[in-house]
Design a protein around this motif. Structure first.
Motif, PDB file in Angstrom:
ATOM      1  N   LEU A   1      45.076  45.582  46.459  1.00 34.79           N
ATOM      2  CA  LEU A   1      44.504  46.928  46.439  1.00 34.79           C
ATOM      3  C   LEU A   1      44.194  47.388  45.015  1.00 34.79           C
ATOM      4  CD1 LEU A   1      46.662  48.743  49.145  1.00 34.79           C
ATOM      5  CD2 LEU A   1      44.243  48.159  49.298  1.00 34.79           C
ATOM      6  N   ILE A   2      45.062  47.006  44.068  1.00 36.87           N
ATOM      7  CA  ILE A   2      44.788  47.345  42.670  1.00 36.87           C
ATOM      8  C   ILE A   2      43.522  46.644  42.194  1.00 36.87           C
ATOM      9  CG2 ILE A   2      45.647  47.108  40.301  1.00 36.87           C
ATOM     10  CD1 ILE A   2      48.472  47.444  41.410  1.00 36.87           C
ATOM     11  N   VAL A   3      43.378  45.382  42.561  1.00 34.46           N
ATOM     12  CA  VAL A   3      42.194  44.614  42.150  1.00 34.46           C
ATOM     13  C   VAL A   3      40.926  45.200  42.752  1.00 34.46           C
ATOM     14  CG1 VAL A   3      41.095  42.335  42.229  1.00 34.46           C
ATOM     15  CG2 VAL A   3      43.564  42.524  41.841  1.00 34.46           C
ATOM     16  N   HIS A   4      40.992  45.651  43.994  1.00 36.69           N
ATOM     17  CA  HIS A   4      39.799  46.177  44.668  1.00 36.69           C
ATOM     18  C   HIS A   4      39.415  47.580  44.187  1.00 36.69           C
ATOM     19  CE1 HIS A   4      39.002  42.962  47.387  1.00 36.69           C
ATOM     20  NE2 HIS A   4      40.137  43.066  48.046  1.00 36.69           N
ATOM     21  N   HIS A   5      40.398  48.406  43.831  1.00 39.41           N
ATOM     22  CA  HIS A   5      40.125  49.819  43.548  1.00 39.41           C
ATOM     23  C   HIS A   5      40.022  50.157  42.071  1.00 39.41           C
ATOM     24  CE1 HIS A   5      40.365  51.451  47.646  1.00 39.41           C
ATOM     25  NE2 HIS A   5      41.310  50.548  47.863  1.00 39.41           N
TER      26      HIS A   5
ATOM     27  N   VAL B   1      49.632  37.315  37.371  1.00 34.81           N
ATOM     28  CA  VAL B   1      48.847  38.044  38.377  1.00 34.81           C
ATOM     29  C   VAL B   1      47.477  38.412  37.818  1.00 34.81           C
ATOM     30  CG1 VAL B   1      48.700  40.185  39.691  1.00 34.81           C
ATOM     31  CG2 VAL B   1      50.853  38.923  39.622  1.00 34.81           C
ATOM     32  N   VAL B   2      47.450  38.959  36.598  1.00 38.03           N
ATOM     33  CA  VAL B   2      46.184  39.361  35.987  1.00 38.03           C
ATOM     34  C   VAL B   2      45.252  38.162  35.844  1.00 38.03           C
ATOM     35  CG1 VAL B   2      45.124  40.184  33.843  1.00 38.03           C
ATOM     36  CG2 VAL B   2      47.101  41.369  34.789  1.00 38.03           C
ATOM     37  N   ARG B   3      45.766  37.064  35.307  1.00 39.13           N
ATOM     38  CA  ARG B   3      44.937  35.878  35.094  1.00 39.13           C
ATOM     39  C   ARG B   3      44.466  35.274  36.421  1.00 39.13           C
ATOM     40  NH1 ARG B   3      42.422  35.036  30.662  1.00 39.13           N
ATOM     41  NH2 ARG B   3      42.481  32.781  31.030  1.00 39.13           N
ATOM     42  N   SER B   4      45.322  35.337  37.432  1.00 36.45           N
ATOM     43  CA  SER B   4      44.967  34.720  38.712  1.00 36.45           C
ATOM     44  C   SER B   4      43.851  35.458  39.430  1.00 36.45           C
ATOM     45  CB  SER B   4      46.198  34.653  39.617  1.00 36.45           C
ATOM     46  OG  SER B   4      46.598  35.957  40.021  1.00 36.45           O
ATOM     47  N   GLN B   5      43.675  36.752  39.132  1.00 33.24           N
ATOM     48  CA  GLN B   5      42.652  37.535  39.818  1.00 33.24           C
ATOM     49  C   GLN B   5      41.308  37.531  39.090  1.00 33.24           C
ATOM     50  OE1 GLN B   5      43.219  38.797  42.792  1.00 33.24           O
ATOM     51  NE2 GLN B   5      45.391  38.295  42.802  1.00 33.24           N
ATOM     52  N   GLN B   6      41.273  37.033  37.883  1.00 33.76           N
ATOM     53  CA  GLN B   6      40.034  37.061  37.103  1.00 33.76           C
ATOM     54  C   GLN B   6      39.040  36.028  37.621  1.00 33.76           C
ATOM     55  OE1 GLN B   6      41.201  36.575  32.983  1.00 33.76           O
ATOM     56  NE2 GLN B   6      41.974  38.663  32.812  1.00 33.76           N
ATOM     57  N   GLY B   7      37.811  36.477  37.821  1.00 37.02           N
ATOM     58  CA  GLY B   7      36.741  35.582  38.245  1.00 37.02           C
ATOM     59  C   GLY B   7      36.720  35.268  39.723  1.00 37.02           C
ATOM     60  N   LEU B   8      37.557  35.910  40.520  1.00 38.81           N
ATOM     61  CA  LEU B   8      37.570  35.640  41.955  1.00 38.81           C
ATOM     62  C   LEU B   8      36.520  36.472  42.674  1.00 38.81           C
ATOM     63  CD1 LEU B   8      41.374  35.524  42.867  1.00 38.81           C
ATOM     64  CD2 LEU B   8      39.859  33.619  42.307  1.00 38.81           C
ATOM     65  N   ALA B   9      35.960  35.893  43.730  1.00 38.50           N
ATOM     66  CA  ALA B   9      35.068  36.651  44.605  1.00 38.50           C
ATOM     67  C   ALA B   9      35.896  37.644  45.411  1.00 38.50           C
ATOM     68  CB  ALA B   9      34.324  35.691  45.540  1.00 38.50           C
ATOM     69  N   PRO B  10      35.278  38.752  45.871  1.00 39.82           N
ATOM     70  CA  PRO B  10      36.048  39.760  46.619  1.00 39.82           C
ATOM     71  C   PRO B  10      36.813  39.201  47.812  1.00 39.82           C
ATOM     72  CG  PRO B  10      33.903  40.633  46.017  1.00 39.82           C
ATOM     73  CD  PRO B  10      33.889  39.176  45.626  1.00 39.82           C
ATOM     74  N   ASN B  11      36.210  38.211  48.515  1.00 48.22           N
ATOM     75  CA  ASN B  11      36.894  37.668  49.697  1.00 48.22           C
ATOM     76  C   ASN B  11      37.985  36.665  49.343  1.00 48.22           C
ATOM     77  OD1 ASN B  11      35.177  35.653  48.819  1.00 48.22           O
ATOM     78  ND2 ASN B  11      34.646  34.952  50.871  1.00 48.22           N
TER      79      ASN B  11
END
Length: 395
Positions: free
Chosen positions: A124-128, A313-323
């Motif tokens: 939710l943090i990544v999406h919002h 967590v921060v590094r793992s979410q970088q560059g990912l597609a929304p899905n």
């Protein structure tokens, strides 16, 4: 909608998202009632009694695997609400249940609910939120989780002192979070109306998932051996250990609050420094000559080590597609749960190798693993920088 109303809605949304992380440790909060369960079911071995705690994690693993698909089909808000309501209902049932089988089923159902809502504390943090605010909030997410665990432990202790069955009322907190989710979390559109093409996670994501597993395996090792270390050195019994664990969680909360600023200033060096300074604090814990220094070393360990989790967590979410965000969040939650399952086996086996008592051997191995992790991360990051320099277009 007025500006004031929008501000209230935005503030409520932020508090709601962070509150999901605050209740992530509820499944393990009832560990203190294991002796009471043992008295309730004297005919059963201790392993069967302890299973009542870990069954929740087993249930969580099942719904975690299906969480990305459920989120695409029903939307994250619905999935979170179902998980919170299921967890609240099943978690409170042992207040009335008297048979071992019924309690076991309720604990398993609690885990199913946990697996539905827990991963969304990250996604939710990544999406919002984006940019520096997202980085800062991912640090807060870890800190709030640590603070929530501390407050829950204190509340469990207060309830247990009156009636041990009242401890299970603690799961009623999930109802409060569910009310906040229903009020402040905006609905998202399910994606089941069209087929979703699954994009495989990049290779770098799997490296970070593996690193997360070993990172959490280390922290479980320190926490598992802290009571026996204090007992062997005469630093105090269960009360002192519980206080130390609570202070360690507060150290983790402080690190989470400071993570965003630290990441902006030192970037990739945060992870290597976290591993190296954690090794120093564990060495201090091992060599502490008195109770006060041992407590300081334990709190210091949790403080410096709590910078590694948000970094991953921060590094793992970088560059990912929304899905891919929910999938990655689910995998990160899965490896933390699996590492908790394997930690007692792993560290007790390693503890048999060495020249000292088992507890001291384990801490020596923890120090060794932390230094190895620091070396491996430094080498990988150096290699990645060289590749970027080679591939950088020349003017």
């Amino acid at each position: 909608m007025t500006k004031q109303s929008r501000n209230i809605q935005a503030g409520g949304r932020l508090i709601t998202i962070l509150s999901i992380s605050a209740v992530g440790g509820l499944a393990l909060a009832v560990t203190s009632v294991i002796p009471k369960w043992a008295q309730e079911f004297p005919q059963l071995p201790l392993a069967a009694i302890e299973l009542l705690v870990t069954l929740a994690n087993l249930g969580a693993l099942i719904t975690l695997l299906f969480n990305p698909w459920l989120t695409r089909r029903w939307g994250s808000k619905r999935v979170i609400l179902v998980g919170l309501l299921l967890g609240a209902g099943a978690g409170c049932l042992p207040v009335w249940l008297r048979s071992y089988g019924a309690i076991a089923v309720s604990r398993f159902l609690l885990g199913l609910g946990l697996g539905l809502y827990a991963p969304h504390g990250i996604s939710l943090i990544v999406h919002h939120y984006q940019g520096a605010q997202q980085t800062r909030l991912l640090g807060y997410q870890t800190g709030i989780g640590a603070l929530g665990s501390t407050m829950i432990m204190l509340l469990v202790g207060a309830l247990a002192s009156r009636n041990w069955r009242w401890v299970f009322w603690i799961h009623g907190l999930l109802l409060l979070v569910a009310l906040a989710v229903g009020r402040f979390l905006p609905p998202d559109r399910p994606q089941s109306v069209a087929p979703v093409v699954r994009t495989p996670l990049p290779r770098s994501a799997w490296w970070l998932i593996l690193l997360t597993f070993w990172t959490y395996l280390v922290i479980w090792g320190v926490q598992l051996k802290l009571p026996s270390l204090f007992s062997e050195k005469g630093f105090g019994g269960a009360q002192v250990t519980s206080l130390t664990l609570a202070l360690m969680n507060l150290g983790g909360f402080a690190a989470g609050m400071l993570f965003g600023r630290s990441y902006r200033r030192w970037g990739r060096h945060v992870l290597t420094a976290g591993y190296m300074t954690a090794a120093v604090t564990v060495l201090g814990l091992l060599l502490s000559p008195n109770q006060g220094l041992a407590i300081m070393a334990a709190v210091g360990f949790n403080f410096v080590y709590s910078f590694t989790g948000p970094y991953l967590v921060v590094r793992s979410q970088q560059g990912l597609a929304p899905n891919q965000v929910e999938e990655m969040s689910s995998y990160l939650t899965i490896v933390t749960i699996v590492s908790a399952f394997l930690a007692p086996i792993w560290w007790n086996l390693l503890g048999e190798i060495g020249w000292g008592p088992l507890t001291q051997n384990v801490l020596v191995w923890v120090i060794t693993m932390l230094l190895l992790l620091a070396l491996i991360v430094a080498l990988v990051q150096s290699q990645q920088r060289r590749i970027k320099r080679v591939n950088r277009p020349r003017a």
